[in-house]
Motif scaffolding. Structure first.
Motif, PDB file in Angstrom:
ATOM      1  N   GLN A 159       0.782  -1.617   0.178  1.00 47.07           N
ATOM      2  CA  GLN A 159       0.401   0.276   0.296  1.00 47.07           C
ATOM      3  C   GLN A 159       0.818   1.269  -0.120  1.00 47.07           C
ATOM      4  OE1 GLN A 159      -1.921  -1.351   3.341  1.00 47.07           O
ATOM      5  NE2 GLN A 159      -3.851  -1.035   2.507  1.00 47.07           N
ATOM      6  N   ARG A 160       1.589   1.456   0.718  1.00 47.59           N
ATOM      7  CA  ARG A 160       2.522   2.672   1.198  1.00 47.59           C
ATOM      8  C   ARG A 160       3.445   2.144  -0.482  1.00 47.59           C
ATOM      9  NH1 ARG A 160       3.946   0.098   5.504  1.00 47.59           N
ATOM     10  NH2 ARG A 160       6.019  -0.574   5.232  1.00 47.59           N
ATOM     11  N   ALA A 161       3.590   1.891  -1.388  1.00 44.39           N
ATOM     12  CA  ALA A 161       4.755   1.245  -2.598  1.00 44.39           C
ATOM     13  C   ALA A 161       3.394   2.235  -3.819  1.00 44.39           C
ATOM     14  CB  ALA A 161       5.424   0.088  -2.603  1.00 44.39           C
ATOM     15  N   MET A 162       2.550   1.522  -3.530  1.00 45.56           N
ATOM     16  CA  MET A 162       1.313   2.154  -4.049  1.00 45.56           C
ATOM     17  C   MET A 162       0.811   3.409  -4.194  1.00 45.56           C
ATOM     18  SD  MET A 162       0.237  -0.161  -6.571  1.00 45.56           S
ATOM     19  CE  MET A 162      -0.575   0.744  -7.824  1.00 45.56           C
ATOM     20  N   GLY A 163       0.719   4.528  -3.421  1.00 49.47           N
ATOM     21  CA  GLY A 163       1.083   5.801  -2.794  1.00 49.47           C
ATOM     22  C   GLY A 163       1.980   6.674  -3.117  1.00 49.47           C
ATOM     23  N   ASP A 164       3.246   5.708  -3.521  1.00 44.73           N
ATOM     24  CA  ASP A 164       4.619   6.187  -3.651  1.00 44.73           C
ATOM     25  C   ASP A 164       4.666   6.268  -5.258  1.00 44.73           C
ATOM     26  OD1 ASP A 164       5.686   6.671  -1.282  1.00 44.73           O
ATOM     27  OD2 ASP A 164       6.472   5.561  -1.448  1.00 44.73           O
ATOM     28  N   LEU A 165       4.429   5.358  -5.992  1.00 44.06           N
ATOM     29  CA  LEU A 165       3.726   5.128  -7.287  1.00 44.06           C
ATOM     30  C   LEU A 165       2.578   6.346  -7.659  1.00 44.06           C
ATOM     31  CD1 LEU A 165       3.684   2.018  -9.471  1.00 44.06           C
ATOM     32  CD2 LEU A 165       1.580   3.826  -9.401  1.00 44.06           C
ATOM     33  N   LYS A 166       2.085   6.784  -7.269  1.00 46.24           N
ATOM     34  CA  LYS A 166       0.587   7.234  -7.539  1.00 46.24           C
ATOM     35  C   LYS A 166       0.850   8.674  -7.340  1.00 46.24           C
ATOM     36  CE  LYS A 166      -3.592   4.378  -6.733  1.00 46.24           C
ATOM     37  NZ  LYS A 166      -4.801   4.259  -5.690  1.00 46.24           N
ATOM     38  N   ARG A 167       1.773   8.880  -6.298  1.00 47.46           N
ATOM     39  CA  ARG A 167       1.878  10.282  -6.330  1.00 47.46           C
ATOM     40  C   ARG A 167       3.162  11.263  -7.578  1.00 47.46           C
ATOM     41  NH1 ARG A 167       1.040   9.036  -0.944  1.00 47.46           N
ATOM     42  NH2 ARG A 167       3.258   8.013  -0.676  1.00 47.46           N
ATOM     43  N   VAL A 168       3.920  10.043  -7.396  1.00 45.76           N
ATOM     44  CA  VAL A 168       5.319   9.963  -8.786  1.00 45.76           C
ATOM     45  C   VAL A 168       4.812  10.215 -10.171  1.00 45.76           C
ATOM     46  CG1 VAL A 168       6.887   8.756  -9.908  1.00 45.76           C
ATOM     47  CG2 VAL A 168       6.898   9.637  -7.791  1.00 45.76           C
ATOM     48  N   LEU A 169       3.510   9.660 -10.129  1.00 51.92           N
ATOM     49  CA  LEU A 169       3.428  10.045 -11.739  1.00 51.92           C
ATOM     50  C   LEU A 169       2.100  11.087 -12.194  1.00 51.92           C
ATOM     51  CD1 LEU A 169       1.995   6.822 -12.080  1.00 51.92           C
ATOM     52  CD2 LEU A 169       3.446   7.010 -13.507  1.00 51.92           C
ATOM     53  N   ALA A 170       1.188  12.106 -10.506  1.00 49.77           N
ATOM     54  CA  ALA A 170       0.449  12.620 -10.250  1.00 49.77           C
ATOM     55  C   ALA A 170       2.176  13.699 -10.573  1.00 49.77           C
ATOM     56  CB  ALA A 170      -0.113  12.892  -8.692  1.00 49.77           C
ATOM     57  N   ALA A 171       2.608  13.563  -9.986  1.00 53.05           N
ATOM     58  CA  ALA A 171       3.762  14.810 -10.527  1.00 53.05           C
ATOM     59  C   ALA A 171       3.960  15.169 -11.746  1.00 53.05           C
ATOM     60  CB  ALA A 171       5.496  14.770  -9.006  1.00 53.05           C
ATOM     61  N   GLU A 172       4.319  13.480 -12.557  1.00 54.69           N
ATOM     62  CA  GLU A 172       4.591  13.981 -14.182  1.00 54.69           C
ATOM     63  C   GLU A 172       3.306  14.656 -14.539  1.00 54.69           C
ATOM     64  OE1 GLU A 172       7.505  12.794 -15.699  1.00 54.69           O
ATOM     65  OE2 GLU A 172       8.019  12.180 -13.527  1.00 54.69           O
ATOM     66  N   GLY A 173       2.295  15.391 -13.943  1.00 55.30           N
ATOM     67  CA  GLY A 173       1.398  15.632 -14.934  1.00 55.30           C
ATOM     68  C   GLY A 173       0.399  14.732 -15.399  1.00 55.30           C
ATOM     69  N   MET A 174      -0.160  13.781 -14.836  1.00 57.72           N
ATOM     70  CA  MET A 174      -0.596  12.434 -15.143  1.00 57.72           C
ATOM     71  C   MET A 174      -2.056  12.503 -13.972  1.00 57.72           C
ATOM     72  SD  MET A 174       1.284   9.631 -16.807  1.00 57.72           S
ATOM     73  CE  MET A 174       0.079   8.827 -17.602  1.00 57.72           C
ATOM     74  N   ASP A 175      -2.847  12.702 -14.580  1.00 55.35           N
ATOM     75  CA  ASP A 175      -4.578  13.018 -13.465  1.00 55.35           C
ATOM     76  C   ASP A 175      -4.967  10.822 -13.440  1.00 55.35           C
ATOM     77  OD1 ASP A 175      -4.772  14.945 -13.550  1.00 55.35           O
ATOM     78  OD2 ASP A 175      -5.268  15.370 -15.424  1.00 55.35           O
ATOM     79  N   GLU A 176      -5.344  10.793 -12.342  1.00 56.53           N
ATOM     80  CA  GLU A 176      -5.580   9.337 -12.133  1.00 56.53           C
ATOM     81  C   GLU A 176      -7.109   9.337 -12.583  1.00 56.53           C
ATOM     82  OE1 GLU A 176      -5.975   5.657  -8.228  1.00 56.53           O
ATOM     83  OE2 GLU A 176      -5.530   7.925  -7.741  1.00 56.53           O
ATOM     84  N   ALA A 177      -7.562   8.313 -12.497  1.00 55.55           N
ATOM     85  CA  ALA A 177      -8.790   8.088 -13.287  1.00 55.55           C
ATOM     86  C   ALA A 177      -8.926   6.734 -12.772  1.00 55.55           C
ATOM     87  CB  ALA A 177      -8.947   7.495 -14.949  1.00 55.55           C
ATOM     88  N   VAL A 178     -10.707   6.988 -12.509  1.00 57.06           N
ATOM     89  CA  VAL A 178     -11.031   5.445 -12.000  1.00 57.06           C
ATOM     90  C   VAL A 178     -12.233   4.729 -12.695  1.00 57.06           C
ATOM     91  CG1 VAL A 178     -12.435   4.364  -9.613  1.00 57.06           C
ATOM     92  CG2 VAL A 178     -10.930   5.602  -9.805  1.00 57.06           C
ATOM     93  N   LEU A 179     -11.691   3.829 -13.457  1.00 56.80           N
ATOM     94  CA  LEU A 179     -13.047   2.861 -15.078  1.00 56.80           C
ATOM     95  C   LEU A 179     -13.660   1.948 -14.267  1.00 56.80           C
ATOM     96  CD1 LEU A 179     -10.593   4.614 -17.610  1.00 56.80           C
ATOM     97  CD2 LEU A 179     -12.616   5.976 -16.994  1.00 56.80           C
ATOM     98  N   TRP A 180     -14.254   1.520 -15.182  1.00 55.47           N
ATOM     99  CA  TRP A 180     -14.887   0.488 -14.818  1.00 55.47           C
ATOM    100  C   TRP A 180     -14.147  -0.788 -14.730  1.00 55.47           C
ATOM    101  CZ3 TRP A 180     -19.460  -0.108 -12.898  1.00 55.47           C
ATOM    102  CH2 TRP A 180     -20.676   1.248 -14.046  1.00 55.47           C
TER     103      TRP A 180
END
Length: 689
Positions: A486-507
């Motif tokens: 869970q901690r690693a996933m949080g780090d991964l998402k923060r890095v992608l957000a810092a790269e200018g990407m938006d997180e999507a929640v899809l089907w």
């Protein structure tokens, strides 16, 4: 639910002002929506000092008007009755004219300055008459506000009544709650029993269980005309249009007593009999709202020997409606099945005050009493000779007794209330308390158990009286328990957000037609098809995160967002077995990787942007990125073969990246270039340390 303050005080003996009343309404659960002041507040009584012929128009007069403020105003008026000495109603510049829905401005009419307006009844929402201006008695006080002169300066209160509190859809029910909250005393203003002589010339037969009881009586030799001013003022104040005394009485009963009723012109009922039955398919009726409705066998109607004359519990028909010529009136008060009323109303799209109340459930014991009250009003307004009350069917069983442990008020509600106080509150609300047994009144079908009684006591006392009890803070607060993943996933998402990407929640599912372009094989993976999909185009579990991301990016692009960067973390599905549901991160980009700049133009996204995103995410997740090998082996068919690659560690492929294949994009309806990546987290070795 709307009513005026004076209307409320006809049932509630109180000296409380508007603020106190509205605060208490919200406190007991009848939330205040709005307080409306009269739109006629700016209008004043004024005198026409002189009315001279307009020099440039034959049908206009130039009037000098004194509204009592020390200034004489010039008003150009086209009313034929504008004359010297007339007392009328004046609107100064800046006044909103409700009958015409415009705001009065300073103007010049045919060269003459006009500094206000003398008003007709239509402009004041009194009637549809606009042939002349209002004429007031000569002794009307000049300068007095018109709403004070007409005694219509009464604020309108609108409350939000929750579906379970149908008893408060009548003003008397609202007054009962306020009386229980000790803001006043409930008045005993019910009229006495109205006796009658002679049987009704119209009989009633019930052929459906959706109408358990139908009470009615004839009132002969009535003279139907206008309602008294007090009734018309109250109906107008809440947006109701007065029609005639007989019709206004039924509307008044609906709003005042929460007892919808109907009146028939008895002489128009064919065959001397009314039948309450299911409609025949295709039967039609012209309703009182001037709309024709067609019925089906699920709907309940009232019919005479020739045709349908009323849609039971919802709206009457024009053919048996009362008019100025009505002499003998049949008054009815019935009960109807709430579910049937709701279904019928929705199917036909007809909204009435009667439907609104019957579909929520009215007082099961109110039919006969309501008939008495309405009869008294008819005799007062229209005269006449009442006949006997007739009852077809029987009152449904509503009696309910609850064994109540008064100690539950403190245990469940957190407030200590002694038994005498709680008993007094319940009694004021209409309950009968006998020891520990509480008998529920007929107008409260929503009360079903002890918890409901606890709520009744607490809301009347006021939830603001609940004592504040802080939680006990433990001495040792546990640390936040997040797993390494869970901690690693949080780090991964923060890095992608810092790269200018938006997180999507899809089907987690997609279309089988789309899935075939992203690795799903219908012959070997048929178990991934959904047996009961929520939509025809979401019928298979997704074999990859990319197709839904691609379509989401395309939708954004279609709406004008040219530069799109989305990612999602979730599962991809290779089989229905546990080891066939694999944790994955996917991402896509389209448009420009960097915007236009003075030093150079915009750069479109390419495979290296996708590789950069993949490496950054893998590093954040703990993968040994320095040991990864970039290769072109096992590249999926939905990636461009010459502009994509994989990131591997030994024999394991941890990620695939690159430009997406134009064929795959066309299959999804995407125009232009798009790059993407997928990380296969199940292949990433656990982070050491």
């Amino acid at each position: 639910m709307k009513f005026t303050l004076d209307w409320l005080k006809e049932h509630l003996d109180t000296d409380a002002d508007l603020r106190a009343v509205t605060d208490k309404l919200t406190a007991v659960g009848l939330e205040l929506e709005e307080i409306e002041q009269s739109p006629l507040a700016p209008f004043v009584v004024a005198k026409v000092i002189s009315a001279e012929q307009h020099p440039n128009a034959d049908k206009l007069r130039v009037c000098k008007v004194d509204p009592g403020d020390g200034t004489v105003y010039n008003v150009v008026c086209g009313a034929p009755n504008a004359r010297t000495g007339l007392v009328s109603v004046f609107a100064p510049v800046g006044t909103h004219i409700p009958g015409k829905d415009f705001t009065l401005e300073l103007g010049s009419i045919r060269g003459e300055r006009s500094e206000g307006m003398l008003c007709s009844e239509k402009e004041l929402l009194i009637s549809e008459d606009h042939d002349g201006i209002v004429e007031l008695p000569d002794d009307a006080p000049i300068g007095m506000a018109y709403i004070d002169y007409r005694d219509i300066n009464d604020p309108v209160i609108e409350i939000n009544v929750t579906p379970n509190r149908a008893d408060c859809l009548g003003v008397r029910g609202v007054a009962r709650d306020l009386a229980a909250a000790k803001i006043g005393a409930l008045k005993d203003n019910r009229p006495a029993y109205v006796g009658g002589q002679g049987a009704s010339p119209v009989s009633v037969e019930i052929e459906t269980d959706d109408c358990p009881i139908f009470t009615y009586r004839i009132v002969r030799n009535v003279k139907n005309g206008e309602s008294p001013d007090w009734l018309k003022r109250k109906l107008e104040a809440i947006g109701q249009k007065p029609i005639s005394a007989l019709v206004d009485i039924t509307n008044w009963m609906t709003l005042d007593q929460n007892r919808p009723m109907h009146v028939f012109d008895a002489d128009k009922i064919a065959g001397g009999k009314l039948t309450v039955r299911r409609a025949q398919d295709g039967e039609r009726m012209m309703a009182l709202n001037d709309k024709e409705y067609s019925f089906d066998p699920e709907m309940v109607v009232i019919a005479d020997a020739d045709r349908v004359v009323s849609l039971g519990g919802i709206i009457g028909g024009t053919e048996t409606g009362c008019s100025e010529d009505t002499v003998n009136v049949l008054v009815e008060a019935a009960l109807w099945n709430p579910s049937n009323i709701a279904r019928t109303g929705r199917k036909l799209g007809v909204h009435t005050d009667a439907r609104f109340r019957f579909e929520r459930g009215t007082d099961s014991a109110s039919a006969t009493e309501g008939l008495d009250i309405a009869t008294q009003y008819i005799l007062n307004f229209c005269g006449g000779e009442p006949g006997e009350i007739h009852i077809t069917g029987k009152e449904p069983a509503w009696q309910k007794a609850i064994e109540f442990d008064f100690g539950l008020i403190e245990r469940r509600g957190g407030m200590a209330v002694d038994t005498p106080t709680a008993s007094a509150i319940l009694t004021d609300l209409g309950f009968t308390v006998s020891g520990s047994t509480v008998h529920v009144p007929s107008w409260r079908p929503d009360i079903d158990g002890q918890a409901d009684l606890v709520e009744e006591v607490l809301r009347i006392i006021g939830l603001d009286a609940l004592p504040t009890t802080p939680f006990t803070r433990p001495d040792n607060m546990p640390a936040v328990a997040l797993s390494a993943h869970q901690r690693a996933m949080g780090d991964l998402k923060r890095v992608l957000a810092a790269e200018g990407m938006d997180e999507a929640v899809l089907w987690s599912f997609t279309s089988s037609e789309v899935a075939q372009h992203f690795g799903w094989d219908a012959s070997t993976q048929a178990d991934l098809l959904l047996a009961n999909p929520i939509s025809a185009d979401l019928d298979v579990m997704r074999p990859s995160l990319l197709p839904n991301l691609i379509m989401a990016a395309g939708r954004n692009n279609d709406r004008g967002y040219g530069d799109v960067a989305l990612f999602e973390a979730g599962l991809r599905f290779l089989s229905t077995k546990p080891d066939g549901q694999l944790p994955t991160v996917g991402g896509v980009r389209m448009g420009s990787a960097q915007p236009r700049h003075w030093a150079g133009g915009a750069r479109p996204v390419d495979a290296f942007d996708a590789k950069s995103d993949a490496l950054a995410a893998l590093e954040a997740f703990g993968a040994p990125v320095n040991n990864l090998m970039t290769d072109s082996r096992e590249i999926p068919a939905w990636f461009h073969p010459g502009r994509s690659g994989t990131l591997g560690l030994g024999k394991n492929i941890l990620a695939v990246f690159g430009e997406l294949h134009p064929k795959a994009l066309r299959a999804l309806g995407i125009k232009g270039r798009m790059v993407g990546f997928e990380l296969f987290l199940d292949k990433v070795p656990p982070k050491k340390g």
